[in-house]
Design a protein around this motif. Structure first.
Motif, PDB file in Angstrom:
ATOM      1  N   ALA A 195       0.836  -1.200   0.000  1.00 15.73           N
ATOM      2  CA  ALA A 195       0.000   0.000   0.000  1.00 15.73           C
ATOM      3  C   ALA A 195       0.871   1.250   0.000  1.00 15.73           C
ATOM      4  O   ALA A 195       2.036   1.225   0.402  1.00 15.73           O
ATOM      5  CB  ALA A 195      -0.908   0.002   1.224  1.00 15.73           C
ATOM      6  N   LYS A 196       0.290   2.342  -0.435  1.00 18.35           N
ATOM      7  CA  LYS A 196       0.983   3.629  -0.472  1.00 18.35           C
ATOM      8  C   LYS A 196       0.804   4.349   0.855  1.00 18.35           C
ATOM      9  O   LYS A 196      -0.303   4.450   1.377  1.00 18.35           O
ATOM     10  CB  LYS A 196       0.453   4.491  -1.614  1.00 18.35           C
ATOM     11  CG  LYS A 196       1.195   5.808  -1.789  1.00 18.35           C
ATOM     12  CD  LYS A 196       0.681   6.581  -2.996  1.00 18.35           C
ATOM     13  CE  LYS A 196       1.459   7.885  -3.187  1.00 18.35           C
ATOM     14  NZ  LYS A 196       0.966   8.650  -4.362  1.00 18.35           N
ATOM     15  N   VAL A 235       8.357  10.398   3.547  1.00 20.47           N
ATOM     16  CA  VAL A 235       7.402   9.306   3.327  1.00 20.47           C
ATOM     17  C   VAL A 235       7.388   8.921   1.853  1.00 20.47           C
ATOM     18  O   VAL A 235       7.247   7.742   1.506  1.00 20.47           O
ATOM     19  CB  VAL A 235       6.009   9.725   3.813  1.00 20.47           C
ATOM     20  CG1 VAL A 235       4.964   8.676   3.445  1.00 20.47           C
ATOM     21  CG2 VAL A 235       6.021   9.943   5.324  1.00 20.47           C
ATOM     22  N   GLN A 236       7.559   9.906   0.967  1.00 21.55           N
ATOM     23  CA  GLN A 236       7.588   9.611  -0.465  1.00 21.55           C
ATOM     24  C   GLN A 236       8.691   8.611  -0.798  1.00 21.55           C
ATOM     25  O   GLN A 236       8.492   7.694  -1.601  1.00 21.55           O
ATOM     26  CB  GLN A 236       7.796  10.905  -1.257  1.00 21.55           C
ATOM     27  CG  GLN A 236       7.782  10.695  -2.771  1.00 21.55           C
ATOM     28  CD  GLN A 236       7.951  11.999  -3.537  1.00 21.55           C
ATOM     29  OE1 GLN A 236       7.908  13.081  -2.951  1.00 21.55           O
ATOM     30  NE2 GLN A 236       8.124  11.904  -4.838  1.00 21.55           N
ATOM     31  N   ALA A 333       6.861   4.684  13.357  1.00 23.83           N
ATOM     32  CA  ALA A 333       6.542   6.086  13.095  1.00 23.83           C
ATOM     33  C   ALA A 333       5.258   6.200  12.287  1.00 23.83           C
ATOM     34  O   ALA A 333       5.061   5.476  11.314  1.00 23.83           O
ATOM     35  CB  ALA A 333       7.695   6.754  12.345  1.00 23.83           C
ATOM     36  N   GLY A 334       4.393   7.099  12.717  1.00 20.49           N
ATOM     37  CA  GLY A 334       3.163   7.335  11.978  1.00 20.49           C
ATOM     38  C   GLY A 334       1.975   6.543  12.457  1.00 20.49           C
ATOM     39  O   GLY A 334       0.853   6.844  12.083  1.00 20.49           O
ATOM     40  N   GLY A 335       2.201   5.502  13.284  1.00 15.80           N
ATOM     41  CA  GLY A 335       1.028   4.846  13.860  1.00 15.80           C
ATOM     42  C   GLY A 335       1.033   3.347  13.991  1.00 15.80           C
ATOM     43  O   GLY A 335       0.276   2.796  14.785  1.00 15.80           O
ATOM     44  N   SER A 336       1.816   2.611  13.196  1.00 17.29           N
ATOM     45  CA  SER A 336       1.820   1.163  13.322  1.00 17.29           C
ATOM     46  C   SER A 336       2.192   0.767  14.751  1.00 17.29           C
ATOM     47  O   SER A 336       2.995   1.436  15.405  1.00 17.29           O
ATOM     48  CB  SER A 336       2.815   0.533  12.353  1.00 17.29           C
ATOM     49  OG  SER A 336       2.409   0.742  11.019  1.00 17.29           O
ATOM     50  N   HIS A 337       1.612  -0.354  15.212  1.00 17.66           N
ATOM     51  CA  HIS A 337       1.803  -0.733  16.614  1.00 17.66           C
ATOM     52  C   HIS A 337       1.662  -2.241  16.740  1.00 17.66           C
ATOM     53  O   HIS A 337       0.807  -2.846  16.078  1.00 17.66           O
ATOM     54  CB  HIS A 337       0.746  -0.026  17.473  1.00 17.66           C
ATOM     55  CG  HIS A 337       0.986  -0.089  18.941  1.00 17.66           C
ATOM     56  ND1 HIS A 337       2.238  -0.232  19.488  1.00 17.66           N
ATOM     57  CD2 HIS A 337       0.124  -0.040  20.001  1.00 17.66           C
ATOM     58  CE1 HIS A 337       2.147  -0.242  20.814  1.00 17.66           C
ATOM     59  NE2 HIS A 337       0.870  -0.150  21.146  1.00 17.66           N
ATOM     60  N   ALA A 338       2.489  -2.843  17.591  1.00 18.89           N
ATOM     61  CA  ALA A 338       2.400  -4.282  17.815  1.00 18.89           C
ATOM     62  C   ALA A 338       2.889  -4.597  19.218  1.00 18.89           C
ATOM     63  O   ALA A 338       3.787  -3.928  19.737  1.00 18.89           O
ATOM     64  CB  ALA A 338       3.224  -5.045  16.781  1.00 18.89           C
ATOM     65  N   LEU A 339       2.291  -5.626  19.825  1.00 21.93           N
ATOM     66  CA  LEU A 339       2.647  -5.969  21.199  1.00 21.93           C
ATOM     67  C   LEU A 339       2.316  -7.414  21.497  1.00 21.93           C
ATOM     68  O   LEU A 339       1.520  -8.060  20.812  1.00 21.93           O
ATOM     69  CB  LEU A 339       1.909  -5.066  22.191  1.00 21.93           C
ATOM     70  CG  LEU A 339       0.377  -5.169  22.242  1.00 21.93           C
ATOM     71  CD1 LEU A 339      -0.086  -6.218  23.266  1.00 21.93           C
ATOM     72  CD2 LEU A 339      -0.239  -3.825  22.566  1.00 21.93           C
ATOM     73  N   GLY A 340       2.937  -7.911  22.565  1.00 19.86           N
ATOM     74  CA  GLY A 340       2.614  -9.210  23.122  1.00 19.86           C
ATOM     75  C   GLY A 340       2.526  -9.098  24.628  1.00 19.86           C
ATOM     76  O   GLY A 340       3.306  -8.364  25.249  1.00 19.86           O
ATOM     77  N   ASP A 341       1.586  -9.821  25.232  1.00 22.42           N
ATOM     78  CA  ASP A 341       1.397  -9.811  26.679  1.00 22.42           C
ATOM     79  C   ASP A 341       1.473 -11.237  27.204  1.00 22.42           C
ATOM     80  O   ASP A 341       0.512 -11.998  27.078  1.00 22.42           O
ATOM     81  CB  ASP A 341       0.045  -9.189  27.033  1.00 22.42           C
ATOM     82  CG  ASP A 341      -0.258  -9.257  28.522  1.00 22.42           C
ATOM     83  OD1 ASP A 341       0.676  -9.511  29.309  1.00 22.42           O
ATOM     84  OD2 ASP A 341      -1.431  -9.070  28.893  1.00 22.42           O
ATOM     85  N   MET A 355      -0.648   8.039   7.843  1.00 19.13           N
ATOM     86  CA  MET A 355       0.166   8.217   9.040  1.00 19.13           C
ATOM     87  C   MET A 355      -0.323   9.388   9.882  1.00 19.13           C
ATOM     88  O   MET A 355      -1.042  10.265   9.412  1.00 19.13           O
ATOM     89  CB  MET A 355       1.625   8.422   8.638  1.00 19.13           C
ATOM     90  CG  MET A 355       2.213   7.239   7.889  1.00 19.13           C
ATOM     91  SD  MET A 355       3.842   7.587   7.178  1.00 19.13           S
ATOM     92  CE  MET A 355       4.819   7.786   8.685  1.00 19.13           C
ATOM     93  N   GLU A 356       0.076   9.362  11.157  1.00 21.56           N
ATOM     94  CA  GLU A 356      -0.119  10.480  12.067  1.00 21.56           C
ATOM     95  C   GLU A 356       1.256  11.047  12.420  1.00 21.56           C
ATOM     96  O   GLU A 356       2.270  10.400  12.200  1.00 21.56           O
ATOM     97  CB  GLU A 356      -0.817  10.024  13.350  1.00 21.56           C
ATOM     98  CG  GLU A 356      -2.189   9.425  13.132  1.00 21.56           C
ATOM     99  CD  GLU A 356      -2.773   8.899  14.436  1.00 21.56           C
ATOM    100  OE1 GLU A 356      -3.768   9.484  14.890  1.00 21.56           O
ATOM    101  OE2 GLU A 356      -2.242   7.920  14.975  1.00 21.56           O
TER     102      GLU A 356
END
Length: 374
Positions: A195-196, A235-236, A333-341, A355-356
């Motif tokens: 994706a762009k 980002v480009q 950066a920009g918003g992606s997020h991942a975690l394990g508990d 993105m943010e």
């Protein structure tokens, strides 16, 4: 895992599209070895040429750091080494003589910014700049996030240990055995699935906050850290196949939400995987906590992952990774997020293309995490 929590998470996911400018996004939740939620919505580009699906690939910036750290830890372990091994035992030219791999992976070596110019695409040039660098601080003197130099810091030991690039070892030892659609060096056959990305916009109040004030001030450590090594700043540029295929371990990962969430299932021991107990403990055990010299706010790190920092009484000062003090992961950066508990057996990942302006996860993902653990 309660159906109501998943329902609340889905409500936040949909609200992101209605009111928060989401363009295309996926979210995946795994629990005790099974994917219990996988949803995707939106478009791969603003022109609405390709629908976004659960199989859509997207660059995730620093969410790459968790998989990269796991790869180095596995390479060390295979040779009988570990987090307590001195870096110079593997990399004689490393400029911090007292540093262990635990120090290196938890941002304690003071090598976040480089004085010598080096291009991010030229690994040997970056390594030479690192070896010539006088550390800004040393282990035991605090920590500061290494947003870009982290890539060469983990890549060089992997090459010395195995004769392979980190991205190749990741595919061979972790991604392929687990069936993960996540690459650190994306092959051309997968380019059509990407994706762009679209950059976030800064509000005036954002630019006055602690980190962004430093980031936008010439010569500060924060600005220098995010500017070295040089290249791949826009980002480009991240929308260019050159970025996807380069295999940069600090920020070059490309994949799906499901793959990242499954990786964290492996990292917390919820599924059988190549990640043995020593590697999993290194990924999850806090190494350092306190004021971050680069991000200008409290942070906490394990060997390669991030945790929520604690106050003097042991309570979390924020919950980017849910309520458990043992939860860990890494944002991009920009918003992606991942975690394990490991306490609950839950892992989560969210990826998107609008993105943010954020170096830590924003409301689009944090509200989903809060719903998940409600």
């Amino acid at each position: 895992m309660s159906p109501s929590a998943l329902g609340e998470l889905l409500s936040v996911f949909e609200e992101n599209f209605r009111t928060r400018g989401e363009l295309g996004a996926s979210v995946s939740v795994w629990w005790r070895g099974e994917e219990i939620l996988s949803t995707a919505q939106g478009w791969c580009e603003k022109e609405q040429l390709r629908p976004w699906t659960a199989d859509t690939l997207v660059p995730v910036y620093s969410a790459t750091k968790g998989p990269s750290a796991a790869t180095l830890l596995l390479a060390l372990d295979a040779k009988g080494f570990g987090p307590d091994t001195p870096v110079r035992e593997i990399w004689p030219g490393f400029p911090v003589g007292e540093a262990t791999f635990a120090h290196l992976l938890s941002h304690q070596c003071g090598l976040a910014a480089l004085d010598r110019r080096a291009q991010v695409w030229d690994h040997e040039e970056v390594v030479a700049a690192i070896e010539a660098q006088v550390p800004a601080w040393r282990p035991g003197q605090g920590h500061g996030y290494h947003p870009r130099t982290f890539g060469a810091l983990v890549e060089e030991p992997v090459r010395r240990l195995t004769g392979k690039t980190l991205g190749a070892l990741w595919r061979e030892k972790i991604a392929e055995p687990l069936g993960l659609e996540f690459w650190i060096g994306l092959p051309e056959a997968q380019w059509s699935r990407v994706a762009k990305l679209y950059p976030g916009k800064a509000a005036a109040e954002d630019l006055q906050s602690g980190f962004y004030r430093e980031f936008n001030t010439e010569g500060t450590l924060s600005r220098r850290a995010f500017g070295s090594p040089r290249g791949l700043h826009s980002v480009q540029e991240m929308n260019d196949p050159k970025a996807w295929s380069s295999g940069l371990p600090a920020m070059g990962g490309v994949g799906t939400a499901s793959a990242l969430a499954k990786f964290y299932q492996a990292a917390i021991g919820a599924i059988e995987s190549p990640l043995n107990e020593k590697v999993r403990h290194a990924l999850g055990d806090m190494q350092v906590s306190g004021d971050d010299k680069v991000l200008i706010q409290p942070t906490a790190f394990s060997c390669g992952c991030q945790l929520d920092p604690l106050d003097a009484s042991g309570r979390k000062i924020r919950e980017l990774y849910g309520p458990s003090t043992s939860a860990f992961g890494h944002p991009g950066a920009g918003g992606s997020h991942a975690l394990g508990d490991p306490e609950s057996g839950v892992s989560f990942a969210y990826v998107m293309n609008q993105m943010e302006l954020s170096v830590l996860p924003g409301r689009k993902s944090v509200d989903m995490v809060q719903a998940l653990f409600s």
